[in-house]
Design a protein around this motif. Structure first.
Motif, short mmCIF file in Angstrom:
data_model
loop_
_atom_site.label_atom_id
_atom_site.label_comp_id
_atom_site.label_asym_id
_atom_site.label_seq_id
_atom_site.Cartn_x
_atom_site.Cartn_y
_atom_site.Cartn_z
N GLN A 71 0.83 -1.20 0.00
CA GLN A 71 0.00 0.00 0.00
C GLN A 71 0.86 1.25 0.00
N ALA A 72 2.01 1.20 0.70
CA ALA A 72 2.91 2.35 0.72
C ALA A 72 3.53 2.60 -0.65
N LEU A 73 3.71 1.51 -1.41
CA LEU A 73 4.30 1.67 -2.75
C LEU A 73 3.29 2.15 -3.77
N HIS A 74 2.04 1.61 -3.65
CA HIS A 74 1.02 1.98 -4.63
C HIS A 74 -0.36 1.84 -4.00
N GLU A 75 -1.19 2.85 -4.15
CA GLU A 75 -2.53 2.84 -3.57
C GLU A 75 -3.33 1.64 -4.06
N GLY A 76 -3.83 0.83 -3.14
CA GLY A 76 -4.67 -0.31 -3.47
C GLY A 76 -3.91 -1.60 -3.72
N ALA A 77 -2.56 -1.54 -3.75
CA ALA A 77 -1.79 -2.74 -4.06
C ALA A 77 -1.82 -3.75 -2.92
N GLY A 78 -2.09 -3.32 -1.71
CA GLY A 78 -2.06 -4.24 -0.57
C GLY A 78 -3.40 -4.90 -0.26
N ARG A 79 -4.41 -4.65 -1.13
CA ARG A 79 -5.75 -5.15 -0.83
C ARG A 79 -5.78 -6.67 -0.69
N TRP A 80 -5.16 -7.38 -1.64
CA TRP A 80 -5.24 -8.85 -1.63
C TRP A 80 -4.57 -9.44 -0.39
N ALA A 81 -3.43 -8.85 0.04
CA ALA A 81 -2.73 -9.37 1.21
C ALA A 81 -3.54 -9.12 2.48
N TRP A 82 -4.13 -7.94 2.59
CA TRP A 82 -4.96 -7.64 3.76
C TRP A 82 -6.16 -8.57 3.82
N ARG A 83 -6.80 -8.80 2.67
CA ARG A 83 -7.97 -9.67 2.65
C ARG A 83 -7.61 -11.11 3.00
N ALA A 84 -6.46 -11.55 2.52
CA ALA A 84 -6.01 -12.90 2.87
C ALA A 84 -5.74 -13.00 4.36
N ALA A 85 -5.10 -11.97 4.94
CA ALA A 85 -4.83 -11.97 6.38
C ALA A 85 -6.13 -12.00 7.18
N ALA A 86 -7.12 -11.20 6.77
CA ALA A 86 -8.40 -11.17 7.47
C ALA A 86 -9.12 -12.51 7.36
N TRP A 87 -9.04 -13.13 6.17
CA TRP A 87 -9.70 -14.43 5.99
C TRP A 87 -9.08 -15.49 6.88
N LEU A 88 -7.75 -15.51 6.96
CA LEU A 88 -7.08 -16.48 7.83
C LEU A 88 -7.39 -16.21 9.30
N PHE A 89 -7.45 -14.93 9.66
CA PHE A 89 -7.78 -14.61 11.04
C PHE A 89 -9.19 -15.06 11.38
N ASP A 90 -10.15 -14.78 10.48
CA ASP A 90 -11.54 -15.15 10.75
C ASP A 90 -11.70 -16.66 10.91
#
Length: 798
Positions: free
Chosen positions: A441-460
């Motif tokens: 996300q720091a490198l490009h707006e929106g680029a971290g979406r998939w990693a965040w979603r994967a982290a949230a899915w694993l956490f859930d």
């Protein structure tokens, strides 16, 4: 490094332990030594510490005590004078943390750049609350607080007060928190309409808030709030229910960004460095790969500690990794134990008050137990690795048990078992993905979406399995408050348990742990009565205890939002008292019943008594003539009469409680009308040993005839410090004292505990019983005593 004959080095483990023990001894003192004495002692002890002799470790301990005392003096000098009145000022400053937006309120830290009336505030930190107005303000002004952003500069009209908190058994110590956070005072926004932003958000705080907002926007999963916490240390999205469940599972140390997470980030830095050196072998000619990897680990750990908000466990781990990297860069061997010692020194020398933080003891304590108990050789096979993991979890759980109980009042029953699968799941999968998303996300707006979603899915996935365990009523093991000496005794007992086999410490370890795990409970006996008048500010909440029963008389003002109850229930746990069966609500007013929703969330089956006509759902009528007996103690309602339709205050439920050793009278907020009525109908029954002063000591109550009829030995006042009503009124206090009563107020004494037993009438004021040198009321009393002495010294005869 030079070693003296006793084996202690200047920066070795012995001196580090001495420094820690000296700092710990200082924060246990009821009052600090004079500033000049602290300075002389620190200078002499430092010289003795540096010298090469057998007394180096005691010298380090003395330096730790004196150095911490000096920092204590300096920290309190940075605060507003504890006895000062509230002042209205217009300040300009920068928001330096993430604003916490709640229902009706926003809280944030403001570093003052300039102000119009108090130059001493410049450069200081203020804990500011921006509350929604009650009425008569435009909706646009109500939303102004929602525009606050971390890193922005604002001009605000504030009412500023010295730091001061409510003090109750088992409760949060806000004055200690202010000392740790270098907060000079607390403030409320006085003119929301006049607030204006001077400069938009910028810097690291602004970037953290933008990244956190991006996670909330781009991740629809409920686990987004946990990803925010793990990636950025932003726990604003976690509710009290979330924290209760994490505590019940023993997992708060993972969400609060533990040192293990910093180690994972450092490991990722090493892997990236090795990959880069493998792709470009020429780099090895300029910087050897091993030294470069150590530097990458240190930079990655330091960067993560900064981005996560600088929590103490992250700083400790980052310091250790940085020291190890320096040793590797200088080709000097540095063991892990020595690294821990250096990290403790590097943390305490600039900030010795860190010993007041729970994170200091849990982070360093966990590492030290593991270093002492586990083999230093690396495990080779899968079986050995699994055995090492189980052993580490067992040692950490057992070793930190006394500290956890002392700091939090209890421990999670299933914590050790839950941690075994969850630590690797969250730390090796969820945390790296969360951090990867933040980096992208720091490198490009929106680029971290998939990693965040994967982290949230694993956490859930894991959270859905854990929640049924977390909500079980027996998930937490709460223990009553034990004496201070029980904690070191229990630590010694655990040490004995963990000695090698054949050391014969099993029974001794159990006996040493018993005072902490099975503390003595000071409960009333048959016919005896105990009162705990809670410090709830401008409101009333009283716990009455008999031998086998308990009830609340009023439950205090609202706690705010959907939070759990934070005063009455923790006090019950500290006393080892079961939840009361009943609550008597004097009348339907926020100061007396506002906390009821929070209490009911934790005790849905609580039986209620309230006057006729109150809007409290499920309450039975509290009327004159109602009477019951518990354990040789008589409870009798004197007022209001059936069908009473007086004003809310005048219709308060007046409760008389008579034990074998004395009488207590609880009159709610009655005024002179109800007092006159009671004098006419129940005058003989008004005589009491202990009375709660009606209506917080207002001028419209405590008439001369009423005071003479009650004729108490002890008059208790529940009122907020420097409240806007001026309670208790000076003439009311004089009236009670003239009748021979000792007047004690929660505003100055904190929670008040009263016993009516075989030993007579006994009193304990919480601020004096748990005396601390940073106590605001105690410092204000000292200043008030000193002031006349100073005035006399500079007067005509001085």
């Amino acid at each position: 490094m030079a070693v003296d004959r006793s084996g202690a080095t200047v920066l070795g483990g012995g001196c580090a332990a001495g420094l820690v023990l000296g700092a710990l001894a200082c924060v246990q003192l009821p009052t600090l030594p004079p500033l000049w004495l602290c300075a002389v002692a620190a200078a002499c002890a430092l010289c003795a510490w540096i010298l090469r002799w057998r007394g180096r470790v005691p010298a380090a301990a003395l330096f730790g005590l004196a150095w911490t005392a000096l920092h204590g003096h300096w920290a309190m000098q940075q605060q507003l004078a504890p006895g000062a009145s509230a002042q209205d000022v217009v300040v300009r400053g920068r928001i330096i943390d993430l604003p916490q937006h709640r229902s009706g309120q926003t809280r944030f830290l403001l570093r003052v750049d300039d102000d119009d009336r108090l130059p001493l505030l410049r450069g200081k930190r203020l804990q500011v609350s921006w509350n929604d107005p009650w009425r008569g303000t435009a909706a646009g002004h109500r939303g102004g607080r929602q525009q606050l952003r971390a890193g922005a500069r604002w001009q605000l009209a504030l009412r500023v007060r010295p730091p001061r908190s409510r003090i109750n058994p088992g409760g949060f110590d806000g004055e200690r928190h202010a000392l740790l956070q270098a907060i000079a005072g607390t403030a409320t926004v006085r003119d929301p309409a006049g607030a204006r932003e001077l400069q938009s958000a910028f810097g690291l705080p602004a970037w953290r808030e933008r990244s956190s907002a991006a996670i909330a926007t781009q991740v629809a999963s409920p686990g987004a709030r946990f990803v925010q916490a793990l990636a950025l240390g932003d726990t604003r999205g976690l509710s009290d229910a979330d924290w209760e469940q994490l505590r019940a599972l023993g997992l708060t140390h993972l969400i609060a960004i533990s040192g293990f997470h910093v180690g994972v980030v450092a490991g990722l830095g090493v892997l990236l460095c090795r990959l880069l050196w493998w792709l470009c072998p020429q780099l090895g000619r300029h910087w050897p790969r091993q030294q470069a990897a150590a530097g990458a680990a240190a930079v990655a750990a330091a960067g993560y500690a900064v981005l996560a908000g600088g929590a103490l466990p992250t700083v400790r781990t980052a310091l250790m990794i940085g020291l190890l990297a320096l040793a590797r860069g200088g080709r000097r061997p540095l063991g892990v134990a020595h690294g821990v010692s250096l990290a403790a020194l590097a943390l305490l020398l600039p900030s010795p008050l860190s010993v007041l933080s729970a994170g200091f003891w849990l982070s360093f304590g966990g590492v030290l137990w593991l270093l002492w108990c586990l083999p230093q050789a690396s495990p080779q096979g899968v079986r050995e690795r699994l055995h090492g993991l189980l052993a580490a979890q067992g040692v950490a759980s057992l070793g930190l048990l006394p500290l956890g109980i002392a700091l939090f009042g209890g421990t999670a029953r299933l914590g050790p078992l839950v941690n075994l699968p969850i630590i690797p799941w969250w730390s090796l999968l969820v945390v790296p993905l969360s951090l990867l998303g933040t980096g992208l996300q720091a490198l490009h707006e929106g680029a971290g979406r998939w990693a965040w979603r994967a982290a949230a899915w694993l956490f859930d996935l894991s959270w859905r399995v854990l929640q049924p365990l977390a909500v079980h009523p027996e998930a937490m093991w709460w223990l009553a408050e034990a004496p201070a000496w029980a904690v070191p005794a229990a630590l010694l007992g655990v040490f004995w348990w963990l000695l090698p086999r054949g050391a014969g410490g099993g029974l001794a370890g159990v006996l040493l742990c018993l005072p902490l795990l099975w503390p003595a409970r000071e409960g009333p006996r048959q016919g005896e009565l105990e009162l705990l008048v809670h410090d709830v500010g401008q409101g009333t909440a009283v716990l009455l205890r008999t031998a086998r029963h308990a009830l609340w008389y009023d439950v205090g003002p609202p706690a705010g939002g959907d939070s759990n109850e934070r005063t009455l229930v923790p006090a019950l746990r500290a006393l080892g008292q079961a939840m009361p069966q009943q609550a008597v609500l004097s009348h339907d007013h926020q100061d007396h019943t506002g906390n009821l929703p929070a209490v009911r969330r934790q005790h849905p089956g609580l039986a209620l008594l309230a006057p006729d006509g109150s809007a409290i759902a499920g309450a039975r009528p509290c009327r004159a003539g109602l009477r019951w007996h518990w354990d040789g103690v008589d409870f009798q309602v004197l007022h209001p009469a059936a069908g009473n339709r007086q004003a809310v205050n005048e219709g308060s439920c007046v409760l008389r409680v008579a034990g074998a050793h004395g009488v207590v009278l609880l009159p709610g907020d009655i005024g002179r009308v109800a007092e006159t009525e009671l004098l006419a109908t129940s005058s003989p029954q008004l005589r009491a040993d202990v009375v709660l002063v009606p209506h917080h000591g207002s001028g419209g109550s405590s008439s001369a005839l009423w005071v003479a009829a009650v004729e108490p030995r002890l008059a208790l006042v529940t009122a907020g410090h420097q409240n806007r009503f001026g309670h208790p009124r000076p003439e009311v206090v004089r009236r009670w004292r003239a009748q021979g009563a000792e007047v004690v107020a929660t505003a100055e004494s904190g929670a008040i505990r009263v016993w009516l037993g075989a030993q007579g009438l006994q009193l304990r004021e919480q601020r004096i019983h748990a005396s601390r040198w940073w106590d605001a009321a105690g410092r204000a009393r000292s200043a008030a005593i000193l002031s006349p002495i100073e005035q006399a010294a500079v007067g005509p005869e001085g």
